[in-house]
Design an enzyme around this catalytic site. Structure first.
Site, PDB file in Angstrom:
ATOM      1  N   ASN A  23      90.014  64.319  51.680  1.00  0.00           N
ATOM      2  CA  ASN A  23      90.243  62.837  51.952  1.00  0.00           C
ATOM      3  C   ASN A  23      89.631  61.903  50.981  1.00  0.00           C
ATOM      4  O   ASN A  23      90.076  60.843  50.617  1.00  0.00           O
ATOM      5  CB  ASN A  23      89.908  62.274  53.606  1.00  0.00           C
ATOM      6  CG  ASN A  23      88.541  62.089  53.552  1.00  0.00           C
ATOM      7  OD1 ASN A  23      87.636  62.848  53.189  1.00  0.00           O
ATOM      8  ND2 ASN A  23      88.124  60.837  53.998  1.00  0.00           N
ATOM      9  N   GLY A  62      94.348  52.441  54.048  1.00  0.00           N
ATOM     10  CA  GLY A  62      93.795  51.696  55.172  1.00  0.00           C
ATOM     11  C   GLY A  62      94.543  50.265  55.604  1.00  0.00           C
ATOM     12  O   GLY A  62      94.311  49.780  56.822  1.00  0.00           O
ATOM     13  N   HIS A  76      89.953  67.512  55.993  1.00  0.00           N
ATOM     14  CA  HIS A  76      91.048  67.414  57.235  1.00  0.00           C
ATOM     15  C   HIS A  76      91.650  68.893  57.110  1.00  0.00           C
ATOM     16  O   HIS A  76      91.826  69.415  55.928  1.00  0.00           O
ATOM     17  CB  HIS A  76      92.101  66.227  57.137  1.00  0.00           C
ATOM     18  CG  HIS A  76      91.353  65.124  56.984  1.00  0.00           C
ATOM     19  ND1 HIS A  76      90.763  64.415  58.054  1.00  0.00           N
ATOM     20  CD2 HIS A  76      91.541  64.042  56.162  1.00  0.00           C
ATOM     21  CE1 HIS A  76      90.187  63.121  57.578  1.00  0.00           C
ATOM     22  NE2 HIS A  76      90.755  62.996  56.384  1.00  0.00           N
ATOM     23  N   GLY A 120     102.662  60.129  60.576  1.00  0.00           N
ATOM     24  CA  GLY A 120     104.059  60.304  60.590  1.00  0.00           C
ATOM     25  C   GLY A 120     104.759  59.069  60.352  1.00  0.00           C
ATOM     26  O   GLY A 120     105.498  58.875  59.229  1.00  0.00           O
ATOM     27  N   ILE A 164      85.937  55.985  47.260  1.00  0.00           N
ATOM     28  CA  ILE A 164      87.293  56.143  46.624  1.00  0.00           C
ATOM     29  C   ILE A 164      87.131  55.531  44.978  1.00  0.00           C
ATOM     30  O   ILE A 164      87.517  55.866  44.183  1.00  0.00           O
ATOM     31  CB  ILE A 164      88.452  55.440  47.402  1.00  0.00           C
ATOM     32  CG1 ILE A 164      88.742  56.287  48.691  1.00  0.00           C
ATOM     33  CG2 ILE A 164      89.594  55.627  46.361  1.00  0.00           C
ATOM     34  CD1 ILE A 164      88.876  57.779  48.287  1.00  0.00           C
ATOM     35  N   SER A 181      97.648  56.967  52.714  1.00  0.00           N
ATOM     36  CA  SER A 181      96.204  57.482  52.967  1.00  0.00           C
ATOM     37  C   SER A 181      96.416  59.078  52.607  1.00  0.00           C
ATOM     38  O   SER A 181      97.272  59.592  52.170  1.00  0.00           O
ATOM     39  CB  SER A 181      96.023  57.681  54.472  1.00  0.00           C
ATOM     40  OG  SER A 181      96.746  58.320  55.008  1.00  0.00           O
ATOM     41  N   CYS A 182      95.126  59.633  52.662  1.00  0.00           N
ATOM     42  CA  CYS A 182      94.799  61.174  52.175  1.00  0.00           C
ATOM     43  C   CYS A 182      95.838  61.921  52.981  1.00  0.00           C
ATOM     44  O   CYS A 182      96.621  62.690  52.375  1.00  0.00           O
ATOM     45  CB  CYS A 182      93.445  61.643  52.611  1.00  0.00           C
ATOM     46  SG  CYS A 182      92.849  61.053  54.151  1.00  0.00           S
ATOM     47  N   ASN A 183      95.983  61.768  54.375  1.00  0.00           N
ATOM     48  CA  ASN A 183      96.715  62.695  54.980  1.00  0.00           C
ATOM     49  C   ASN A 183      98.233  62.513  54.990  1.00  0.00           C
ATOM     50  O   ASN A 183      99.030  63.408  54.752  1.00  0.00           O
ATOM     51  CB  ASN A 183      96.514  62.711  56.764  1.00  0.00           C
ATOM     52  CG  ASN A 183      94.982  63.194  56.891  1.00  0.00           C
ATOM     53  OD1 ASN A 183      94.877  64.462  56.533  1.00  0.00           O
ATOM     54  ND2 ASN A 183      94.389  62.612  57.747  1.00  0.00           N
ATOM     55  N   ARG A 214      88.483  65.207  60.130  1.00  0.00           N
ATOM     56  CA  ARG A 214      86.894  64.976  60.003  1.00  0.00           C
ATOM     57  C   ARG A 214      86.651  63.933  60.641  1.00  0.00           C
ATOM     58  O   ARG A 214      87.362  62.673  60.772  1.00  0.00           O
ATOM     59  CB  ARG A 214      86.703  65.009  58.719  1.00  0.00           C
ATOM     60  CG  ARG A 214      87.249  63.951  57.668  1.00  0.00           C
ATOM     61  CD  ARG A 214      86.943  64.044  56.334  1.00  0.00           C
ATOM     62  NE  ARG A 214      85.740  63.513  55.765  1.00  0.00           N
ATOM     63  CZ  ARG A 214      85.260  63.582  54.557  1.00  0.00           C
ATOM     64  NH1 ARG A 214      85.800  64.287  53.793  1.00  0.00           N
ATOM     65  NH2 ARG A 214      83.989  62.782  54.287  1.00  0.00           N
TER      66      ARG A 214
END
Length: 338
Positions: free
Chosen positions: A301, A110, A220, A195, A12, A139-141, A168
């Site tokens: 991600n 994280g 992902h 969520g 990142i 986060s990415c998701n 992933r």
């Protein structure tokens, strides 16, 4: 021009540093890490000023022929904001140092929401981050969840959402160190953490996620079943999703049938590392049945949080008070959805 530091020059950090460099309202003062291998040597080739996190790291860097400008304390003395891109849990330990230096800081997904007390997604809550001292870019998701569901919410279509994430196994460059092979590993807890993480940005979202780790490293993939507030058409749903400038609509019938073909497209587009800052959502797969919506998309991600981080810098430092203007500026500089 605001002076910005990047601490942690990994997957990142290197992307954040490059993104800062192409902005005209912020300056990358330097990058800081403990490594002295090929990763930080690439930062040297880009003429980035290098700082060492520890005395031992500084010795190793100098032994490797790296010109070191100083230590982390020296770097922090020169900046108004630091973007911490260190591995999970390390950033939380750095927080006290940032507070001691009385500088603003940005962490990433994280870390826990409580570490900063604010979690950020540009299209969702830019205004709440204006001139505050710290935030966490989720986060990415979670970023992908907020982009898509917020677009539906803006159109007053969203009732609740249930999603399954195919995650992933590891980063591509670390796949020789671990990961999984010839198996799939479901996360034990439902909901998976994404969520509740999305609810740290928007507590009103009724969203539940489950996740499965799969043996691949490219991206992902998400599958979503959304209950709408009313029976509607596919066109109305697409119009709602298109209010997000960071969703890229792709088409299965144009050969984009898998995450590897999508990655190849972004490489051909000339994106650095083939990065996909957008959510790549299959337009021709999306289906509406009465008041139910079904769709799927792919998340990079390594890249999706980069534009969010640039916008977070502007919000925290007050460079730009209008979130839409910041998003447009970032999109243009990174070639998003063009």
């Amino acid at each position: 021009m605001k002076n910005i530091a990047v601490v942690g020059y990994g997957v990142i950090g290197k992307r954040v540093a490059d993104a800062i460099k192409v902005q005209d309202d912020m300056k990358l003062v330097g990058v800081c890490d403990i490594i002295s291998d090929w990763r930080i040597q690439n930062a040297v080739r880009k003429d980035y000023d290098i700082y060492a996190t520890t005395t031992e790291a500084e010795k190793q860097m100098k032994a490797s022929g790296i010109s070191v400008m100083g230590n982390m304390q020296d770097l922090l003395d020169k900046v108004e904001l630091v973007v911490d891109c260190t591995p999970k849990m390390i950033a939380a330990k750095n927080v006290e140092t940032y507070k001691t230096h009385n500088i603003k800081f940005i962490l990433h997904g994280g870390e826990k929401h409580e570490t900063t007390g604010h979690s950020f997604s540009a299209e969702n809550n830019y205004n709440t981050a204006l001139n505050i001292n710290a935030t966490r870019v989720v986060s990415c998701n979670t970023t992908s969840i907020l982009r898509t569901l917020t677009a539906l919410k803006r159109a007053d279509l969203l009732d609740y959402a249930r999603g399954t994430l195919l995650r992933r196994a590891t980063d591509p460059w670390e796949s020789h160190l671990g990961g999984i092979m010839n198996t799939m590993v479901p996360e034990k807890e439902i909901p998976s953490h994404q969520g509740p993480d999305a609810q740290s940005v928007d507590p009103d979202l009724d969203v539940i996620t489950s996740a499965v780790k799969v043996p691949q490293t490219l991206s992902h993939m998400h599958y979503w079943n959304v209950k709408l507030k009313k029976e509607t058409s596919k066109e109305e749903v697409l119009n709602a999703l298109k209010t997000s400038s960071r969703i890229k609509f792709i088409h299965y019938d144009q050969g984009l049938v898998s995450n590897n073909t999508i990655k190849e497209m972004f490489l051909d587009m000339g994106r650095p590392w083939g990065d996909m800052y957008e959510v790549a959502l299959w337009e021709d797969m999306l289906k509406v049945v009465g008041d139910e919506l079904f769709y799927a998309y792919v998340v990079d991600n390594q890249a999706i949080v980069i534009p969010e981080t640039i916008d977070a810098i502007r919000a925290l430092t007050g460079i730009e008070m209008d979130g839409n203007k910041s998003i447009a500026k970032t999109n243009k500089s990174l070639g998003i959805n063009q």
